[in-house]
Design a protein around this motif. Structure first.
Motif, PDB file in Angstrom:
ATOM      1  N   UNK A   1       0.981 -15.765  -0.114  1.00  0.00           N
ATOM      2  CA  UNK A   1       0.150 -14.630   0.281  1.00  0.00           C
ATOM      3  C   UNK A   1       0.768 -13.312  -0.186  1.00  0.00           C
ATOM      4  N   UNK A   2       2.079 -13.215  -0.159  1.00  0.00           N
ATOM      5  CA  UNK A   2       2.753 -11.997  -0.618  1.00  0.00           C
ATOM      6  C   UNK A   2       2.543 -11.794  -2.108  1.00  0.00           C
TER       7      UNK A   2
ATOM      8  N   UNK B   1       0.825  -1.206   0.000  1.00  0.00           N
ATOM      9  CA  UNK B   1       0.000   0.000   0.000  1.00  0.00           C
ATOM     10  C   UNK B   1       0.860   1.257   0.000  1.00  0.00           C
ATOM     11  N   UNK B   2       1.955   1.239   0.753  1.00  0.00           N
ATOM     12  CA  UNK B   2       2.850   2.396   0.778  1.00  0.00           C
ATOM     13  C   UNK B   2       3.494   2.612  -0.579  1.00  0.00           C
ATOM     14  N   UNK B   3       3.875   1.529  -1.248  1.00  0.00           N
ATOM     15  CA  UNK B   3       4.455   1.652  -2.587  1.00  0.00           C
ATOM     16  C   UNK B   3       3.427   2.206  -3.561  1.00  0.00           C
ATOM     17  N   UNK B   4       2.177   1.758  -3.445  1.00  0.00           N
ATOM     18  CA  UNK B   4       1.127   2.261  -4.335  1.00  0.00           C
ATOM     19  C   UNK B   4       0.870   3.746  -4.094  1.00  0.00           C
TER      20      UNK B   4
ATOM     21  N   UNK C   1       9.574  -6.987  -3.416  1.00  0.00           N
ATOM     22  CA  UNK C   1       9.295  -7.425  -2.051  1.00  0.00           C
ATOM     23  C   UNK C   1      10.107  -8.681  -1.762  1.00  0.00           C
ATOM     24  N   UNK C   2      10.814  -8.648  -0.637  1.00  0.00           N
ATOM     25  CA  UNK C   2      11.709  -9.743  -0.251  1.00  0.00           C
ATOM     26  C   UNK C   2      11.315 -10.227   1.143  1.00  0.00           C
ATOM     27  N   UNK C   3      10.270 -11.064   1.242  1.00  0.00           N
ATOM     28  CA  UNK C   3       9.883 -11.579   2.553  1.00  0.00           C
ATOM     29  C   UNK C   3      11.030 -12.389   3.166  1.00  0.00           C
ATOM     30  N   UNK C   4      11.291 -12.151   4.431  1.00  0.00           N
ATOM     31  CA  UNK C   4      12.460 -12.727   5.092  1.00  0.00           C
ATOM     32  C   UNK C   4      12.081 -14.004   5.833  1.00  0.00           C
ATOM     33  N   UNK C   5      12.925 -15.007   5.648  1.00  0.00           N
ATOM     34  CA  UNK C   5      12.835 -16.228   6.458  1.00  0.00           C
ATOM     35  C   UNK C   5      13.798 -16.092   7.625  1.00  0.00           C
TER      36      UNK C   5
ATOM     37  N   UNK D   1      -0.139  -4.120  -8.292  1.00  0.00           N
ATOM     38  CA  UNK D   1       0.908  -3.118  -8.135  1.00  0.00           C
ATOM     39  C   UNK D   1       1.803  -3.152  -9.369  1.00  0.00           C
ATOM     40  N   UNK D   2       1.915  -2.022 -10.029  1.00  0.00           N
ATOM     41  CA  UNK D   2       2.637  -1.960 -11.298  1.00  0.00           C
ATOM     42  C   UNK D   2       4.067  -2.445 -11.153  1.00  0.00           C
ATOM     43  N   UNK D   3       4.501  -3.281 -12.043  1.00  0.00           N
ATOM     44  CA  UNK D   3       5.859  -3.822 -12.201  1.00  0.00           C
ATOM     45  C   UNK D   3       6.492  -4.288 -10.893  1.00  0.00           C
TER      46      UNK D   3
END
Length: 446
Positions: A188-189, A142-145, A153-157, A196-198
């Motif tokens: 989910x991500x 949402x912030x990027x939009x 986006x790089x979800x962390x393990x 979201x564009x590109x």
């Protein structure tokens, strides 16, 4: 259709003067050089592609400048981390969106057009998973939009508190996943990014201390075509612990035990030795350098000159977001090399540093490098040619004067996919973004 005329612009084959660039929708339609401005042209100063920011923890923007007081006999990364964990335990999804919106707006204002968000605050404040595993990630989307920045986006393990599968601490409860729950987080991500564009999605094993070898092998197979980012060899303490655990230094262990290739971004790699540098360069991986944060945390100085001599690839990131400024990241990168080597112009020139950071950052974020050429996305920035630091610049001086001589930000305009999001150095939604951020700080400090 928008027509932009620049006194000079950085095109794929170098600087050209008197340039007209025409955009239509999200693309650049045509580029002319050596032409006079015409009625209907929007007159600009100096045009160039924007930089990728390959490593950010957006939520840490809310603690910028608040940890700059010595906290004991030894004040280092690990003592700073204690303060950072306290913030990580406090924020809600709405807080994260507001904080990230400010960070992303400031990135755009400074010349960063895409961000790699290394995102590890996943669960609710008590550690309970949200019904939607990507609840917090959706706040970043949402912030990027809102701001218009490009997002990888790089979800962390994150599963362990130290090498050898050490159990996580209570302060890490919002970060923790096992391989199965992490696979659900990625799914989910991906849904959260829809629309979201590109946007891009990658994976991010946090570090060798937070991931077991078996889990790391499994994670690398979850997105076989996506980027893989990992913190490695940032701290001397980490190097010593890795030696105790495995008999190898972190970079050496990683290179010997994983098929590291051009998909990988090794974030920091500050304490890599010559043989490790050669192995990284040969693999085609990118080293993610964050000079302002590395200086702020007292990490050390990456041997960039030696790495570049091996044709190693690098990009830059704002990491802790203690100060978001693309030009200052490049400045400190070069100045760090000068201080260590006691030489000048170690990495050759601002033009070459900029080009390398653009190419390496784009590779690390799995996105095309921005270019001012027909058919490319209309992603570009303009510098204020009337700023005192840039007055009467010849084309070969522009980047050097911006990076090394500007007293204040000189990014005047920013276009993302043809939409102008920054004018006169200010993001178009800055006032509303700052108002929301102020409310969050008041609640967090209450």
């Amino acid at each position: 259709m928008t027509r932009l005329w620049f006194r000079a612009a950085l095109l794929p084959d170098g600087w050209s003067e008197r340039v007209r660039l025409v955009t239509e929708g999200a693309e650049i339609r045509s580029v002319q050089t050596g032409v006079a401005p015409e009625a209907g042209d929007e007159i600009q100063g100096f045009g160039l592609p924007g930089l990728p920011n390959l490593h950010s923890h957006a939520f840490q923007r809310a603690m910028a400048g608040r940890s700059e007081r010595r906290g004991g006999e030894r004040d280092n990364f690990w003592s700073w981390r204690t303060q950072m964990y306290a913030l990580a335990q406090a924020i809600t999804p709405a807080d994260l969106e507001a904080i990230a919106a400010l960070a992303y707006a400031e990135m755009l204002e400074s010349g960063f057009l895409r961000v790699g968000e290394f995102h590890y605050v996943h669960h609710d404040r008590d550690g309970t998973p949200f019904a939607d595993p990507a609840e917090m990630a959706a706040s970043l989307v949402a912030a990027a939009a809102t701001t218009g920045i490009g997002l990888t986006l790089l979800p962390v393990y994150y599963a362990h508190a130290g090498f050898g599968g050490l159990a996580p601490s209570p302060a890490q409860r919002r970060f923790i996943h096992d391989p199965d729950s992490y696979a659900r987080l990625l799914e989910a991500s991906e849904r959260a990014l829809t629309g979201l564009e590109d946007a891009r999605l990658g994976i991010a094993p946090h570090s060798l201390r937070a991931v077991t070898p078996d889990a790391l092998t499994r994670l690398a197979q979850l997105r076989p075509d996506g980027p893989i980012h990992i913190h490695v060899a940032e701290q001397t303490g980490e190097v010593e612990d890795c030696l105790t655990w495995s008999g190898l230094r972190p970079v050496a262990w990683l290179m010997q035990n994983q098929p590291v290739d051009a998909r990988w971004c090794l974030v920091h790699a500050t304490h890599a030795e010559p043989g490790e540098l050669a192995a990284i360069a040969a693999s085609g991986a990118v080293v993610g350098l964050c000079p302002i944060t590395e200086a702020n945390l007292g990490d050390g100085v990456f041997p960039a000159a030696e790495f570049v001599a091996l044709n190693g690839r690098f990009g830059i990131g704002s990491d802790s977001n203690v100060l978001i400024d693309a030009a200052q990241e490049l400045r400190l990168l070069e100045y760090g090399q000068r201080l260590v080597r006691r030489e000048r112009n170690v990495l050759s020139s601002a033009d070459q540093i900029y080009a390398a950071a653009c190419a390496g950052g784009a590779q690390a974020l799995a996105a095309p490098a921005d270019a001012l050429s027909p058919g490319a996305a209309a992603n570009l920035i303009s510098l204020d040619a009337d700023d005192p630091s840039l007055l009467r610049s010849t084309p070969d001086e522009i980047l050097g004067r911006w990076v090394f001589a500007a007293r204040r930000p000189v990014v005047d305009g920013v276009w993302r996919r043809g939409r102008k999001v920054v004018s006169g150095g200010r993001h178009h939604a800055r006032d509303a973004i700052v108002a929301r951020y102020r409310d969050v700080l008041e609640r967090l400090r209450a």
